[in-house]
Design a protein around this motif. Structure first.
Motif, PDB file in Angstrom:
ATOM      1  N   TRP A  44       4.667  13.525  -1.345  1.00  0.00           N
ATOM      2  CA  TRP A  44       4.067  12.368  -2.010  1.00  0.00           C
ATOM      3  C   TRP A  44       3.965  12.587  -3.512  1.00  0.00           C
ATOM      4  N   SER A  45       4.427  11.626  -4.284  1.00  0.00           N
ATOM      5  CA  SER A  45       4.249  11.696  -5.738  1.00  0.00           C
ATOM      6  C   SER A  45       2.893  11.077  -6.084  1.00  0.00           C
ATOM      7  N   ASP A  46       2.396  11.371  -7.271  1.00  0.00           N
ATOM      8  CA  ASP A  46       1.135  10.775  -7.719  1.00  0.00           C
ATOM      9  C   ASP A  46       1.221   9.251  -7.711  1.00  0.00           C
ATOM     10  N   ASP A  47       2.337   8.706  -8.161  1.00  0.00           N
ATOM     11  CA  ASP A  47       2.501   7.249  -8.198  1.00  0.00           C
ATOM     12  C   ASP A  47       2.445   6.638  -6.802  1.00  0.00           C
ATOM     13  N   GLU A  48       3.065   7.310  -5.831  1.00  0.00           N
ATOM     14  CA  GLU A  48       3.033   6.789  -4.460  1.00  0.00           C
ATOM     15  C   GLU A  48       1.609   6.780  -3.909  1.00  0.00           C
ATOM     16  N   VAL A  49       0.893   7.875  -4.100  1.00  0.00           N
ATOM     17  CA  VAL A  49      -0.487   7.956  -3.612  1.00  0.00           C
ATOM     18  C   VAL A  49      -1.350   6.888  -4.290  1.00  0.00           C
ATOM     19  N   LEU A  50      -1.228   6.756  -5.587  1.00  0.00           N
ATOM     20  CA  LEU A  50      -2.026   5.763  -6.311  1.00  0.00           C
ATOM     21  C   LEU A  50      -1.646   4.337  -5.919  1.00  0.00           C
ATOM     22  N   THR A  51      -0.407   4.108  -5.569  1.00  0.00           N
ATOM     23  CA  THR A  51      -0.002   2.788  -5.081  1.00  0.00           C
ATOM     24  C   THR A  51      -0.708   2.473  -3.766  1.00  0.00           C
ATOM     25  N   TRP A  52      -0.725   3.428  -2.839  1.00  0.00           N
ATOM     26  CA  TRP A  52      -1.409   3.213  -1.556  1.00  0.00           C
ATOM     27  C   TRP A  52      -2.894   2.944  -1.790  1.00  0.00           C
ATOM     28  N   VAL A  53      -3.523   3.744  -2.626  1.00  0.00           N
ATOM     29  CA  VAL A  53      -4.954   3.562  -2.903  1.00  0.00           C
ATOM     30  C   VAL A  53      -5.196   2.195  -3.554  1.00  0.00           C
ATOM     31  N   SER A  54      -4.345   1.814  -4.487  1.00  0.00           N
ATOM     32  CA  SER A  54      -4.509   0.532  -5.180  1.00  0.00           C
ATOM     33  C   SER A  54      -4.387  -0.650  -4.227  1.00  0.00           C
ATOM     34  N   ILE A  55      -3.482  -0.555  -3.270  1.00  0.00           N
ATOM     35  CA  ILE A  55      -3.336  -1.642  -2.297  1.00  0.00           C
ATOM     36  C   ILE A  55      -4.651  -1.861  -1.563  1.00  0.00           C
ATOM     37  N   TYR A  56      -5.299  -0.800  -1.160  1.00  0.00           N
ATOM     38  CA  TYR A  56      -6.589  -0.935  -0.472  1.00  0.00           C
ATOM     39  C   TYR A  56      -7.695  -1.354  -1.436  1.00  0.00           C
ATOM     40  N   TRP A  57      -7.764  -0.702  -2.590  1.00  0.00           N
ATOM     41  CA  TRP A  57      -8.870  -0.924  -3.512  1.00  0.00           C
ATOM     42  C   TRP A  57      -8.874  -2.329  -4.107  1.00  0.00           C
ATOM     43  N   PHE A  58      -7.691  -2.829  -4.478  1.00  0.00           N
ATOM     44  CA  PHE A  58      -7.625  -4.109  -5.178  1.00  0.00           C
ATOM     45  C   PHE A  58      -7.354  -5.310  -4.272  1.00  0.00           C
ATOM     46  N   SER A  59      -7.241  -5.091  -2.985  1.00  0.00           N
ATOM     47  CA  SER A  59      -7.028  -6.230  -2.089  1.00  0.00           C
ATOM     48  C   SER A  59      -8.292  -7.085  -2.053  1.00  0.00           C
ATOM     49  N   ARG A  60      -8.119  -8.355  -1.792  1.00  0.00           N
ATOM     50  CA  ARG A  60      -9.258  -9.282  -1.764  1.00  0.00           C
ATOM     51  C   ARG A  60     -10.314  -8.838  -0.736  1.00  0.00           C
ATOM     52  N   ALA A  61      -9.860  -8.374   0.412  1.00  0.00           N
ATOM     53  CA  ALA A  61     -10.795  -7.993   1.478  1.00  0.00           C
ATOM     54  C   ALA A  61     -11.486  -6.658   1.204  1.00  0.00           C
ATOM     55  N   GLY A  62     -10.884  -5.831   0.381  1.00  0.00           N
ATOM     56  CA  GLY A  62     -11.489  -4.542   0.056  1.00  0.00           C
ATOM     57  C   GLY A  62     -11.076  -3.437   1.002  1.00  0.00           C
ATOM     58  N   PRO A  63     -11.447  -2.207   0.678  1.00  0.00           N
ATOM     59  CA  PRO A  63     -10.975  -1.051   1.431  1.00  0.00           C
ATOM     60  C   PRO A  63     -11.478  -0.950   2.861  1.00  0.00           C
ATOM     61  N   VAL A  64     -12.652  -1.482   3.165  1.00  0.00           N
ATOM     62  CA  VAL A  64     -13.158  -1.320   4.535  1.00  0.00           C
ATOM     63  C   VAL A  64     -12.593  -2.345   5.503  1.00  0.00           C
ATOM     64  N   ALA A  65     -11.945  -3.397   5.003  1.00  0.00           N
ATOM     65  CA  ALA A  65     -11.408  -4.431   5.890  1.00  0.00           C
ATOM     66  C   ALA A  65     -10.380  -3.868   6.867  1.00  0.00           C
ATOM     67  N   SER A  66      -9.601  -2.918   6.411  1.00  0.00           N
ATOM     68  CA  SER A  66      -8.537  -2.384   7.259  1.00  0.00           C
ATOM     69  C   SER A  66      -9.063  -1.546   8.420  1.00  0.00           C
ATOM     70  N   ILE A  67     -10.283  -1.089   8.342  1.00  0.00           N
ATOM     71  CA  ILE A  67     -10.809  -0.250   9.421  1.00  0.00           C
ATOM     72  C   ILE A  67     -11.720  -1.002  10.375  1.00  0.00           C
ATOM     73  N   GLY A  68     -12.002  -2.263  10.096  1.00  0.00           N
ATOM     74  CA  GLY A  68     -12.896  -3.036  10.961  1.00  0.00           C
ATOM     75  C   GLY A  68     -12.445  -3.072  12.408  1.00  0.00           C
TER      76      GLY A  68
END
Length: 150
Positions: A44-68
């Protein structure tokens, strides 16, 4: 993610518990752990990891929505069963998949028309081994309704 995977990380995966939603560093640590442990030594490159984190962090539903959904399944008293589907289904198994169900269960639940096993790849096979997964799709769909297969 299975019930076991949720139970190995007590407290941090419950939608009522805010660490993942309150701290981008907590979210980064949680996602990075999964990317490293659930892959087959993917670099994993830093950019790839930060992309994954950004998808969760900046999504409208937020990071906890995916684990509901996982939270609800973990606290359910019984196993949720879906009706058997007649839709053609293909299976691709990768060496480091984190959850493997017995094939007999899979064949009982779906109309399996294609199966492939790989000696590399993990939970994020579409990212780690995109060519292998694309080849599986081509091979499966090559036998599809348009070609007179199934």
């Amino acid at each position: 993610m299975s019930r076991h995977n949720i139970s190995t990380l007590p407290g941090n995966l419950q939608p009522s518990n805010p660490p993942l939603a309150d701290s981008p560093i907590a979210l980064l640590a949680w996602i990075y752990e999964k990317l490293v442990l659930w892959t087959d030594a993917y670099p994993w490159s830093d950019d790839e990891v930060l992309t994954w984190v950004s998808i969760y962090w900046f999504s409208r539903a937020g990071p906890v929505a995916s684990i509901g959904l996982y939270y609800e399944l973990a606290k359910a008293d019984e196993v949720v069963r879906l009706p058997r589907t007649s839709v053609p289904v293909g299976l691709s198994f990768f060496a480091k998949d984190i959850l493997l169900r017995p094939k007999a269960f899979l064949y009982a639940e779906a109309n399996i028309v294609f199966e492939s096993e790989h000696n590399a790849g993990g939970q994020f096979a579409a990212y780690e081994r995109p060519d292998a997964l694309a080849d599986d799709l081509r091979r499966m769909l090559g036998r599809g309704p348009c070609s007179g297969g199934y």
